[in-house]
Structures are given as C-alpha cells and as structure tokens.
Write a protein that holds these residues in place. Sequence first.
Motif, PDB file in Angstrom:
ATOM      1  N   GLY A 120       4.123  -1.535  -9.159  1.00 44.50           N
ATOM      2  CA  GLY A 120       3.235  -2.623  -8.778  1.00 44.50           C
ATOM      3  C   GLY A 120       2.339  -2.384  -7.581  1.00 44.50           C
ATOM      4  O   GLY A 120       1.618  -3.290  -7.162  1.00 44.50           O
ATOM      5  N   VAL A 121       2.353  -1.178  -7.006  1.00 49.40           N
ATOM      6  CA  VAL A 121       1.452  -0.876  -5.889  1.00 49.40           C
ATOM      7  C   VAL A 121       0.052  -0.629  -6.456  1.00 49.40           C
ATOM      8  O   VAL A 121      -0.125   0.203  -7.346  1.00 49.40           O
ATOM      9  CB  VAL A 121       1.945   0.354  -5.101  1.00 49.40           C
ATOM     10  CG1 VAL A 121       0.913   0.771  -4.058  1.00 49.40           C
ATOM     11  CG2 VAL A 121       3.286   0.054  -4.435  1.00 49.40           C
ATOM     12  N   THR A 122      -0.925  -1.350  -5.948  1.00 47.96           N
ATOM     13  CA  THR A 122      -2.276  -1.244  -6.505  1.00 47.96           C
ATOM     14  C   THR A 122      -3.299  -0.707  -5.511  1.00 47.96           C
ATOM     15  O   THR A 122      -4.497  -0.701  -5.792  1.00 47.96           O
ATOM     16  CB  THR A 122      -2.757  -2.615  -7.020  1.00 47.96           C
ATOM     17  OG1 THR A 122      -2.695  -3.566  -5.958  1.00 47.96           O
ATOM     18  CG2 THR A 122      -1.908  -3.077  -8.192  1.00 47.96           C
ATOM     19  N   VAL A 158       3.663  10.996  -8.219  1.00 53.30           N
ATOM     20  CA  VAL A 158       3.938   9.966  -7.210  1.00 53.30           C
ATOM     21  C   VAL A 158       3.034   8.762  -7.430  1.00 53.30           C
ATOM     22  O   VAL A 158       3.473   7.606  -7.340  1.00 53.30           O
ATOM     23  CB  VAL A 158       3.757  10.536  -5.792  1.00 53.30           C
ATOM     24  CG1 VAL A 158       3.812   9.414  -4.748  1.00 53.30           C
ATOM     25  CG2 VAL A 158       4.829  11.574  -5.503  1.00 53.30           C
ATOM     26  N   ALA A 159       1.760   9.024  -7.712  1.00 56.60           N
ATOM     27  CA  ALA A 159       0.836   7.921  -7.981  1.00 56.60           C
ATOM     28  C   ALA A 159       1.308   7.106  -9.176  1.00 56.60           C
ATOM     29  O   ALA A 159       1.265   5.862  -9.156  1.00 56.60           O
ATOM     30  CB  ALA A 159      -0.573   8.467  -8.226  1.00 56.60           C
ATOM     31  N   ILE A 215       0.854  -1.195   0.000  1.00 51.33           N
ATOM     32  CA  ILE A 215       0.000   0.000   0.000  1.00 51.33           C
ATOM     33  C   ILE A 215       0.884   1.237   0.000  1.00 51.33           C
ATOM     34  O   ILE A 215       1.891   1.295   0.709  1.00 51.33           O
ATOM     35  CB  ILE A 215      -0.925   0.026   1.235  1.00 51.33           C
ATOM     36  CG1 ILE A 215      -1.873  -1.169   1.222  1.00 51.33           C
ATOM     37  CG2 ILE A 215      -1.734   1.324   1.291  1.00 51.33           C
ATOM     38  CD1 ILE A 215      -2.717  -1.319   2.478  1.00 51.33           C
ATOM     39  N   GLY A 216       0.503   2.227  -0.792  1.00 47.13           N
ATOM     40  CA  GLY A 216       1.216   3.503  -0.803  1.00 47.13           C
ATOM     41  C   GLY A 216       0.352   4.605  -0.244  1.00 47.13           C
ATOM     42  O   GLY A 216      -0.850   4.661  -0.500  1.00 47.13           O
ATOM     43  N   GLY A 220      -8.008  -1.422 -11.814  1.00 44.97           N
ATOM     44  CA  GLY A 220      -7.329  -2.371 -10.951  1.00 44.97           C
ATOM     45  C   GLY A 220      -6.545  -1.716  -9.829  1.00 44.97           C
ATOM     46  O   GLY A 220      -6.044  -2.412  -8.941  1.00 44.97           O
ATOM     47  N   VAL A 221      -6.429  -0.392  -9.857  1.00 47.36           N
ATOM     48  CA  VAL A 221      -5.764   0.340  -8.778  1.00 47.36           C
ATOM     49  C   VAL A 221      -6.834   1.041  -7.946  1.00 47.36           C
ATOM     50  O   VAL A 221      -7.649   1.789  -8.481  1.00 47.36           O
ATOM     51  CB  VAL A 221      -4.765   1.378  -9.329  1.00 47.36           C
ATOM     52  CG1 VAL A 221      -4.154   2.200  -8.187  1.00 47.36           C
ATOM     53  CG2 VAL A 221      -3.665   0.688 -10.128  1.00 47.36           C
ATOM     54  N   ASP A 222      -6.835   0.765  -6.648  1.00 45.91           N
ATOM     55  CA  ASP A 222      -7.822   1.354  -5.744  1.00 45.91           C
ATOM     56  C   ASP A 222      -7.229   2.565  -5.041  1.00 45.91           C
ATOM     57  O   ASP A 222      -6.120   2.500  -4.498  1.00 45.91           O
ATOM     58  CB  ASP A 222      -8.261   0.335  -4.699  1.00 45.91           C
ATOM     59  CG  ASP A 222      -9.033  -0.824  -5.327  1.00 45.91           C
ATOM     60  OD1 ASP A 222     -10.063  -0.559  -5.953  1.00 45.91           O
ATOM     61  OD2 ASP A 222      -8.588  -1.983  -5.192  1.00 45.91           O
TER      62      ASP A 222
END
Length: 256
Positions: free
Chosen positions: A185-187, A177-178, A164-165, A202-204
């Motif tokens: 690979g951070v989703t 940054v996003a 998680i970012g 696929g990215v929340d």
Amino acid sequence: MSQHRPSGAPGRTGAVPALPDLPEATVSRLPEYLRALHALADAGHETVSSEGLASAVGVNSAKLRKDLSHLGSYGTRGVGYDVALLIDQIESVLGLTQCRAVALVGVGNLGHALAGYDGFASRGFQIAALLDADPSRVGEEIHGLVVRHVDELPRVVAEESISIGVIATPAPAAQAVADQLVAVGVTSILNFAPCVLSVPDGVDVRKVDLAIELQILSFHEHRKASLIALPATGGSALTALPGGLATPDTQEAIGT
C-alpha cells in the motif's frame, strides 16, 4: 519560526483538503521557497519582497510571483509577503502539517547515511523503520532503530503507518523492493538505486542518482573548457566542439 517541529506520532493524513492543481515545475520549486522562508524566519524577518525571496532561491521574481499566485498568495504592494503566512501556505500544500513516517529499505553505506540525516526530522519526516534482506544486517541498531528483515515489511507498514518508502539498495534488488512496497500500500517512493522502476499508475517515484548529477556537471565543465580553448580571432566561422557540436567564433558567423 524554526524548521524544527514538535514531536508527535507520524501517520497517514486524515481528511485531505482540496488542493490547487499546480504545475509540476511549481511543485518542484515550493520546497526551495520553503527552505529560504524558514531561514528568513529564523533570522527574524517578518516580510520579504518577491525579489528578495527569488534571489535567495535562485529564480527570477516573475516566476516566483507566478508560482505563489497558484497558492492564492500575491503579497502586498510595497510590503511583500508575510513570511509566516507563506510558510503555512506552502507547508499546507505540500502536506507537511504533520510528521510522515518513512521506511528505509537497504542499510548499506548510503542507507546508514540516510538513516542518520537530521534534515528529515526537521522537515516533517521520520525514519520509522529500517529494513534489509541481508541476515547479517538484521538486528543491527542504527541511530536508535533496529534493522528488520525486509520480509517484515507488511507488518512494519501497518504498525508504523508508513506513507513513504525509500529504496537505498543495489540496483538489482530495487525493483523487487518497489514491488513489495506497492503490494503493502505504499504509493510514494524515493529511489536512490541507479535504475528505473516500473510501478503501477497512482504510485509516485522520485529518482535520485548522484552519478547522473555528476555527469551533468562534467558536461558543463567540458563545455567551459572547450569554449576557453576557442581561438579569439580568425579561423573558420564555426569551430567544432566534441560531440559534433559547433560554435560560431566570429560576428560574421552569426549575421552581425
């Protein structure tokens, strides 16, 4: 049962069990139920009625029972819900059965505060890395973590198994940054920057904007003040409110 978990190496989940297809509104309430259940467990309660749990969370009991039925939990008539069992069910559905590593990007005033927030660790999350683009911040130690340059993000995500970012940068920097987080690979992203992010399917993204919350509260304060100022009797059937709204001030106006 305490919220505090035994320390362990954070990382991505392995085999993921099948999960119920929950309504988004139910998902948003599950953490509230979990917080209340942990408080009950810490106070020594082994069971709780739907009315008692609903009251602790601030929802009606019918909505709570429907939410929990999605988990296959219906309680026992005359007894209620088993607190420990319900905690386990909710934590399993929310994926909180292991600690998740988090990368925090942006260590200004807000980033400093988030880095030191004890509530993350007690709820199954570990701030595993702090990053910033400002060279003057790089190398600074905050709560035991050394700030690394954001260009090190690919290495950090791989080394720490980041899942998680968290973005706590100024708005102009947030999209870049996003993009970097998505590229490595951070989703899942928690965004504190006051802007809307564009991310692939696929990215929340969850957005936290304190100014918007205050503006909503300001509306309610403004509305309450406007209602208090309405005349008790007499006058026209409708009294104008700011923003073009109108409210009936007599029973006749609403057909009674």
